[in-house]
Every structure is written in C-alpha cells, then in structure tokens.
Design a protein around this motif. Sequence first.
Motif, PDB file in Angstrom:
ATOM      1  N   LEU A   1     -33.349  -2.694 -48.472  1.00 45.36           N
ATOM      2  CA  LEU A   1     -34.717  -2.933 -48.070  1.00 45.36           C
ATOM      3  C   LEU A   1     -35.285  -4.040 -48.949  1.00 45.36           C
ATOM      4  O   LEU A   1     -35.181  -3.988 -50.172  1.00 45.36           O
ATOM      5  CB  LEU A   1     -35.523  -1.638 -48.268  1.00 45.36           C
ATOM      6  N   LEU A   2     -35.878  -5.032 -48.314  1.00 51.73           N
ATOM      7  CA  LEU A   2     -36.617  -6.062 -49.041  1.00 51.73           C
ATOM      8  C   LEU A   2     -38.091  -5.685 -48.929  1.00 51.73           C
ATOM      9  O   LEU A   2     -38.695  -5.798 -47.860  1.00 51.73           O
ATOM     10  CB  LEU A   2     -36.356  -7.443 -48.437  1.00 51.73           C
ATOM     11  N   LYS A   3     -38.644  -5.187 -50.014  1.00 51.39           N
ATOM     12  CA  LYS A   3     -40.014  -4.658 -49.996  1.00 51.39           C
ATOM     13  C   LYS A   3     -41.044  -5.786 -49.922  1.00 51.39           C
ATOM     14  O   LYS A   3     -40.887  -6.822 -50.553  1.00 51.39           O
ATOM     15  CB  LYS A   3     -40.259  -3.814 -51.241  1.00 51.39           C
ATOM     16  N   ASN A   4     -42.094  -5.523 -49.127  1.00 48.38           N
ATOM     17  CA  ASN A   4     -43.199  -6.480 -48.978  1.00 48.38           C
ATOM     18  C   ASN A   4     -42.679  -7.889 -48.711  1.00 48.38           C
ATOM     19  O   ASN A   4     -43.146  -8.865 -49.288  1.00 48.38           O
ATOM     20  CB  ASN A   4     -44.105  -6.465 -50.212  1.00 48.38           C
ATOM     21  N   ASP A   5     -41.722  -7.986 -47.798  1.00 50.82           N
ATOM     22  CA  ASP A   5     -40.993  -9.228 -47.564  1.00 50.82           C
ATOM     23  C   ASP A   5     -41.739 -10.214 -46.669  1.00 50.82           C
ATOM     24  O   ASP A   5     -41.562 -11.416 -46.793  1.00 50.82           O
ATOM     25  CB  ASP A   5     -39.632  -8.883 -46.948  1.00 50.82           C
ATOM     26  N   LYS A   6     -42.563  -9.714 -45.745  1.00 49.40           N
ATOM     27  CA  LYS A   6     -43.261 -10.584 -44.794  1.00 49.40           C
ATOM     28  C   LYS A   6     -44.732 -10.215 -44.708  1.00 49.40           C
ATOM     29  O   LYS A   6     -45.094  -9.048 -44.824  1.00 49.40           O
ATOM     30  CB  LYS A   6     -42.644 -10.447 -43.395  1.00 49.40           C
TER      31      LYS A   6
ATOM     32  N   TYR B   1     -44.951  -6.293 -44.886  1.00 53.09           N
ATOM     33  CA  TYR B   1     -43.960  -5.460 -44.209  1.00 53.09           C
ATOM     34  C   TYR B   1     -42.604  -5.645 -44.871  1.00 53.09           C
ATOM     35  O   TYR B   1     -42.288  -6.704 -45.407  1.00 53.09           O
ATOM     36  CB  TYR B   1     -43.867  -5.820 -42.723  1.00 53.09           C
ATOM     37  N   ASN B   2     -41.815  -4.581 -44.803  1.00 53.23           N
ATOM     38  CA  ASN B   2     -40.468  -4.608 -45.367  1.00 53.23           C
ATOM     39  C   ASN B   2     -39.476  -5.155 -44.348  1.00 53.23           C
ATOM     40  O   ASN B   2     -39.647  -5.013 -43.143  1.00 53.23           O
ATOM     41  CB  ASN B   2     -40.028  -3.193 -45.759  1.00 53.23           C
ATOM     42  N   THR B   3     -38.415  -5.751 -44.865  1.00 57.10           N
ATOM     43  CA  THR B   3     -37.287  -6.190 -44.053  1.00 57.10           C
ATOM     44  C   THR B   3     -36.113  -5.267 -44.354  1.00 57.10           C
ATOM     45  O   THR B   3     -35.793  -5.022 -45.531  1.00 57.10           O
ATOM     46  CB  THR B   3     -36.899  -7.651 -44.373  1.00 57.10           C
ATOM     47  N   ILE B   4     -35.492  -4.752 -43.320  1.00 55.45           N
ATOM     48  CA  ILE B   4     -34.333  -3.890 -43.478  1.00 55.45           C
ATOM     49  C   ILE B   4     -33.070  -4.742 -43.363  1.00 55.45           C
ATOM     50  O   ILE B   4     -32.930  -5.546 -42.430  1.00 55.45           O
ATOM     51  CB  ILE B   4     -34.331  -2.775 -42.415  1.00 55.45           C
ATOM     52  N   ILE B   5     -32.160  -4.551 -44.292  1.00 52.77           N
ATOM     53  CA  ILE B   5     -30.869  -5.231 -44.264  1.00 52.77           C
ATOM     54  C   ILE B   5     -29.852  -4.242 -43.709  1.00 52.77           C
ATOM     55  O   ILE B   5     -29.754  -3.112 -44.194  1.00 52.77           O
ATOM     56  CB  ILE B   5     -30.455  -5.697 -45.674  1.00 52.77           C
ATOM     57  N   MET B   6     -29.134  -4.668 -42.668  1.00 54.61           N
ATOM     58  CA  MET B   6     -28.145  -3.802 -42.042  1.00 54.61           C
ATOM     59  C   MET B   6     -26.790  -4.496 -42.031  1.00 54.61           C
ATOM     60  O   MET B   6     -26.703  -5.723 -42.035  1.00 54.61           O
ATOM     61  CB  MET B   6     -28.567  -3.445 -40.616  1.00 54.61           C
ATOM     62  N   GLY B   7     -25.731  -3.687 -42.034  1.00 56.95           N
ATOM     63  CA  GLY B   7     -24.389  -4.238 -41.998  1.00 56.95           C
ATOM     64  C   GLY B   7     -23.446  -3.334 -41.213  1.00 56.95           C
ATOM     65  O   GLY B   7     -23.666  -2.140 -41.089  1.00 56.95           O
TER      66      GLY B   7
ATOM     67  N   MET C   1     -20.375  -7.789 -40.377  1.00 59.90           N
ATOM     68  CA  MET C   1     -21.518  -8.457 -39.774  1.00 59.90           C
ATOM     69  C   MET C   1     -22.767  -7.943 -40.480  1.00 59.90           C
ATOM     70  O   MET C   1     -22.891  -6.740 -40.712  1.00 59.90           O
ATOM     71  CB  MET C   1     -21.619  -8.145 -38.272  1.00 59.90           C
ATOM     72  N   THR C   2     -23.673  -8.858 -40.812  1.00 61.64           N
ATOM     73  CA  THR C   2     -24.926  -8.470 -41.448  1.00 61.64           C
ATOM     74  C   THR C   2     -26.089  -8.999 -40.619  1.00 61.64           C
ATOM     75  O   THR C   2     -25.942  -9.929 -39.826  1.00 61.64           O
ATOM     76  CB  THR C   2     -25.037  -9.014 -42.888  1.00 61.64           C
ATOM     77  N   LEU C   3     -27.251  -8.405 -40.814  1.00 60.84           N
ATOM     78  CA  LEU C   3     -28.456  -8.872 -40.145  1.00 60.84           C
ATOM     79  C   LEU C   3     -29.664  -8.349 -40.889  1.00 60.84           C
ATOM     80  O   LEU C   3     -29.558  -7.463 -41.740  1.00 60.84           O
ATOM     81  CB  LEU C   3     -28.484  -8.407 -38.681  1.00 60.84           C
ATOM     82  N   GLN C   4     -30.807  -8.943 -40.583  1.00 56.16           N
ATOM     83  CA  GLN C   4     -32.075  -8.484 -41.136  1.00 56.16           C
ATOM     84  C   GLN C   4     -33.013  -8.173 -39.981  1.00 56.16           C
ATOM     85  O   GLN C   4     -33.022  -8.890 -38.973  1.00 56.16           O
ATOM     86  CB  GLN C   4     -32.688  -9.559 -42.034  1.00 56.16           C
ATOM     87  N   VAL C   5     -33.801  -7.113 -40.127  1.00 55.78           N
ATOM     88  CA  VAL C   5     -34.707  -6.686 -39.061  1.00 55.78           C
ATOM     89  C   VAL C   5     -36.007  -6.170 -39.676  1.00 55.78           C
ATOM     90  O   VAL C   5     -35.993  -5.498 -40.718  1.00 55.78           O
ATOM     91  CB  VAL C   5     -34.019  -5.632 -38.159  1.00 55.78           C
ATOM     92  N   LEU C   6     -37.115  -6.510 -39.042  1.00 57.29           N
ATOM     93  CA  LEU C   6     -38.427  -6.045 -39.492  1.00 57.29           C
ATOM     94  C   LEU C   6     -38.501  -4.528 -39.370  1.00 57.29           C
ATOM     95  O   LEU C   6     -38.067  -3.960 -38.363  1.00 57.29           O
ATOM     96  CB  LEU C   6     -39.518  -6.706 -38.639  1.00 57.29           C
ATOM     97  N   GLU C   7     -39.045  -3.862 -40.371  1.00 59.45           N
ATOM     98  CA  GLU C   7     -39.072  -2.396 -40.416  1.00 59.45           C
ATOM     99  C   GLU C   7     -39.749  -1.746 -39.216  1.00 59.45           C
ATOM    100  O   GLU C   7     -39.435  -0.611 -38.867  1.00 59.45           O
ATOM    101  CB  GLU C   7     -39.757  -1.916 -41.696  1.00 59.45           C
ATOM    102  N   THR C   8     -40.662  -2.449 -38.554  1.00 61.40           N
ATOM    103  CA  THR C   8     -41.382  -1.878 -37.409  1.00 61.40           C
ATOM    104  C   THR C   8     -40.639  -2.075 -36.086  1.00 61.40           C
ATOM    105  O   THR C   8     -41.066  -1.547 -35.062  1.00 61.40           O
ATOM    106  CB  THR C   8     -42.781  -2.514 -37.285  1.00 61.40           C
ATOM    107  N   ASN C   9     -39.532  -2.796 -36.110  1.00 55.28           N
ATOM    108  CA  ASN C   9     -38.781  -3.076 -34.878  1.00 55.28           C
ATOM    109  C   ASN C   9     -37.780  -1.941 -34.625  1.00 55.28           C
ATOM    110  O   ASN C   9     -36.568  -2.116 -34.695  1.00 55.28           O
ATOM    111  CB  ASN C   9     -38.077  -4.433 -34.986  1.00 55.28           C
TER     112      ASN C   9
END
Length: 181
Positions: free
Chosen positions: A158-163, A171-177, A133-141
């Motif tokens: 990490l997707l740098k400067n993604d949003k 803000y960065n987006t963190i990729i989790m699995g 399972m994968t997901l993406q989450v905002l670094e501040t969440n």
Amino acid sequence: MKINKQEFNVQGVSYTIRSAMIQDAMNLSEIRVLIDGETENLDREKGEAFISTSGFEQLIKADTEHAKNLFLVAVVHDKVVGFSRCEGHLLRRFAHKVEFGVCVLKDFWGYGIGTNLLKKSISWADSNGIQKMTLQVLETNNKAIELYKKHGFEIEGLLKNDKILSDGQYYNTIIMGRFHN
C-alpha cells in the motif's frame, strides 16, 4: 511483441483484441485524453502527460520489437476503445517481471474489454517466460481490485496518501502482483 488477434461478442457488442499497430497511433492519442477525463482511477488528469501521434508511433514500434513488452488494443468498428500495456524491464534483476496497465472508454465498460485485455496479457506473460506481473490500482476501484484477485493477483503493498483527487482528499494506491510458477 505481437499476439494473434481474437474476436469477442459480449452483450451484443463485437470487438477485437489485437496488438497495437502504427496506424492506431492517432486514435490512441485521442482516446487516452478522453479516458483520463472520464475517471479518477488513473494517474493522469485530462491532458496531462500528453502523448502525441508520433509519440504513440514510437511506443508501438518499441513495444512490438521488445520481447518483454506487449501493447494491446480493443477495437470496435475500426475504432480503438481501450488498450493495455505490459512493460518489461531492461535491468537483469527485474527481467522476470512486467508492469500491467489498462484503460477503457467509459461507454464500453461492462463488455468484458478490460477483463479480456487482462486475460490476453496474462496468457502472453505465462507463455513467454514472464514470472511476475505487477500493477497499481486506486484503493476505491473495488471492481478492478476484485477482477485482479479473480485472475491470481494478490495485494502486496500500500502506498499511503499516494494521490490527491478532485475532492481534495488523499487516497492510497494498492500494489498488486501475480507470480507464475
């Protein structure tokens, strides 16, 4: 795919988690717009990438028929207050995994709805041959990140400067699995 419904009572709030049904489509279309306007943790601003009632009807039908998709809703007093989706892949090289996403109306935060949508999704994935399972989450969440870690997800990238958020900052987006052995 469909799952059996489950009842919960957390801090005096009773809710049901079940598979989405066609009759949920109008409610889903309405609350998705509301949820998008309540937080910057999601990808969309209020009203962006709008999905109509008929769009949700098609999505629910497809997810019900597709063995690697799961569309769940959380319902309080016959009203949808949150939902989650696991979306599988048609390409064979990615057939072992699904992408997870969840959102809950702010008035219903703190009642374990997001947690229980996640747990039901993990249980479904583990019992249906889904390896990852994968997901993406905002670094501040941070609350979401800790919830995912607690349930076996790891930070994979990490997707740098993604949003760009309303403050004009990047803000960065963190990729989790989560890999199931």
